[in-house]
Design an enzyme around this catalytic site. Structure first.
Site, PDB file in Angstrom:
ATOM      1  N   HIS C  19       0.837  -1.216   0.000  1.00  0.00           N
ATOM      2  CA  HIS C  19       0.000   0.000   0.000  1.00  0.00           C
ATOM      3  C   HIS C  19       0.867   1.260   0.000  1.00  0.00           C
ATOM      4  CE1 HIS C  19      -3.031  -2.722   2.241  1.00  0.00           C
ATOM      5  NE2 HIS C  19      -3.530  -2.517   1.044  1.00  0.00           N
ATOM      6  N   LYS C  43     -18.388  -7.109   7.048  1.00  0.00           N
ATOM      7  CA  LYS C  43     -17.133  -7.883   6.979  1.00  0.00           C
ATOM      8  C   LYS C  43     -16.370  -7.650   8.269  1.00  0.00           C
ATOM      9  CE  LYS C  43     -13.341  -7.760   3.898  1.00  0.00           C
ATOM     10  NZ  LYS C  43     -12.777  -7.050   2.726  1.00  0.00           N
ATOM     11  N   ARG C  92      -2.030  -6.177  -8.639  1.00  0.00           N
ATOM     12  CA  ARG C  92      -0.946  -7.140  -8.542  1.00  0.00           C
ATOM     13  C   ARG C  92      -1.054  -8.259  -9.568  1.00  0.00           C
ATOM     14  NH1 ARG C  92      -2.618  -8.387  -2.635  1.00  0.00           N
ATOM     15  NH2 ARG C  92      -4.497  -8.194  -3.877  1.00  0.00           N
ATOM     16  N   SER C 130      -3.117  -7.774   2.486  1.00  0.00           N
ATOM     17  CA  SER C 130      -3.566  -7.770   3.874  1.00  0.00           C
ATOM     18  C   SER C 130      -4.050  -9.160   4.288  1.00  0.00           C
ATOM     19  CB  SER C 130      -4.692  -6.747   4.063  1.00  0.00           C
ATOM     20  OG  SER C 130      -4.206  -5.446   3.805  1.00  0.00           O
TER      21      SER C 130
END
Lengths: 160, 160, 160, 160, 160, 160
Positions: C19, C43, C92, C130
């Protein structure tokens, strides 16, 4: 009711058992499937147009709802000329999918009347392609598991 | 000649204009399409089964060849029970494709008689999914571009 | 000339060096980047909102053009509220891409004024997420290579 | 010469013929393969750890080079504890690949000594996964084509 | 016990540090790795077969378990001729994966005895390919980070 | 403050409305965008460099912040020569993404100062590419929906 006609386009250089399986499975959906060789003057084929048409005719000779043909120019124009409302395509992998999506979206942008119908290759056939078969033949390998038995001999004859 | 019946399975939580477009485009290919909610007791839905069935009925009320229904258990068993030889699915992306391939191959391993037919989402509809619509509704956003106008109000009513 | 403001949204549960790298590389393009935690009540996060905000503040305390914040609801609405014309995202892998494409297209359908800008993760950072960091922390593994040194201790404190 | 030991990690919930095929094909490469259930306290399994270990033991009882086990925490730590220099994984699709790549790169970042070895599923097994088998069992479908015959009955017993 | 021999096939036009890394990491698994240039008379290479063989010999001269060679025809036939039971391949991306899957499945269909073993490129090497190196060399760019130092000078000599 | 200059490289054989859309959307982010034709002596183009430059000039003549140009050799070297710190690219699909990732990582390995900025094609433009437009033109199809109106006639003139 309008006849349901599908064009199954390809270079069929050469036809494989993967192609035949897609046609057989799609047949109950349509009144007629036209298996049609698209001629691409810029791409050199291993087998001549004559040889490829002979193979198609041999393989589909006992399926009266299957017609064989060849055409120049855009597939979408050929469909209109043959009153075909469907383009039939087999897909094997995610990369096939990206390609088919692009082509289908463009055909749609050019003519909303023609719909592309996708059928998945069976798992055991999903690694077979004309490209691969040509490579094996050039390397003098064995392709009897990958092409219809009617055309097998002629593929090697060609090589000699 | 046997009737050509397709099941279009989904959770339709809620139905989107993407779903409706697939049904409309596939309709000329089949004699009947059964739009069927698969009940999954382990997955919590945002809208009740009753609400989702009401939406389906509203949206397809003027298409006599479309039937609406719901079922428990495997899609493939439901197809057999309804004498449907086809499963209809829309695909939007390469990741959709991988999922559909797995499901289609398994359905095929369990029953060779049922064929999966894939139709590509139109480009402008390819980012619409029930998941996304639910997220926007939860965030109090505007979904009128993504769901059929017949059901729009009821989706927000539900939220209150 | 209008200030160029970008929102860099995420759950930052926890923030990783991936990040931070995206923010640093994008900084010259914008007048301000708002690193903003989107709160998703459905979540469950590993770290509390307070803990995650503390981490962001520590990590970006010496970059005056970086603001930290949190928000509820849709990212697109938050952008409008902050007069941000850009959403910044790192990608990514091809599967990241499919996800970002869907979100970007929907944001665009809801508000044409907000543009999504994608920057590629560096190869050596492309396996860090993460999710992965959380898994390693739960398994009592070593994450010092994956998170900013300012927050490292606090991540294990949390676990105790 | 150091013994070549590989860990084949998974949840095996339940074991499928796809798993067994990977182990059999990889066996000649290694001196020992440890088929090991990774316990994930946050993911609810359909079958108990006891049931899954019983299945592994039954299936591999005639392969002396195969050991069965279970572990908590990170796979990479378990490998070190067992002096295993290899992690063995089967891959079926491009999305499997993206996942395996992330995990392998992280394992490598944590310990350069452990190498991940990937073997491709056979085409006819590439649609089989524990997830799919669980769905079919919940839907009361037939899974005899997808799981080793030694464990078949016990899978349904469980369901009752 | 039968010797474990792997063939690592490629065009090596030119060899990169990505290739060397795969060989080094795979070496402990095998008794011998044959790094073999597959000659493809239809694909024009930038470097001559002689030049490429010289590079391979230089790079691997201190690794006695590595043999270098070249072959015509199908890789699978070459494996049988060399009593190699394994084909070793490095993979970098999902698109590499699709290609390797197709080739591996076909090799398997032609000879069940030969197994393909895949090893993932390290993240920092995952953007390096012979194709890219050739493009940079043609563009007079700097490739010292991408090719083994033993062959670096010769690659530019060639260009002059 | 340093001017923010981006290079938008391509072969533009021919330019499409997809290219124009990317430039327009990226313009507010930069002080100048250089739309530059990369000359590749090994790839035969359909349109001459002169014709392609004429098209670029026509299309962008009313956007003073857009410069047009062409270059030989590596894009990264051209960027340095023009003091451009950014390479701008549009992406349409996951396969575009894999390609852009490889190129961006290599550019980064050669020069850390140049950053690649990716912008997603709009859904309705995501099937348009120069390749596809060339195919349609060769097939005498209609491309007015896919190319800027300023250049449309010249594309067919060329064909005659």
């Amino acid at each position: 009711m309008k006849a349901k006609i599908a064009v199954f386009p390809g270079s069929f250089d050469p036809i494989t058992i993967g192609h035949v399986d897609i046609v057989k499975r799609a047949l109950p959906l349509f009144d007629k499937i036209i298996v049609a060789i698209g001629i691409n003057s810029q791409k050199k084929s291993l087998y001549s147009l004559k040889h490829r048409m002979d193979c198609l005719n041999l393989v589909f000779k006992d399926m009266p709802e299957v017609e064989t043909d060849f055409y120049e120019g855009l597939t979408i124009n050929y469909c209109k000329q043959k009153s075909a409302s469907y383009i039939l395509r087999g897909i094997r992998s995610a990369s096939d999918f990206e390609y088919e999506k692009t082509i289908a979206h463009l055909n749609n942008a050019m003519d909303e009347e023609v719909e592309t119908i996708l059928i998945l290759s069976k798992p055991e056939l999903s690694s077979i392609s004309s490209t691969i078969v040509r490579e094996i033949i050039k390397g003098k390998g064995e392709v009897s598991k990958f092409v219809p038995k009617e055309v097998l001999t002629s593929l090697y004859d060609f090589e000699v």
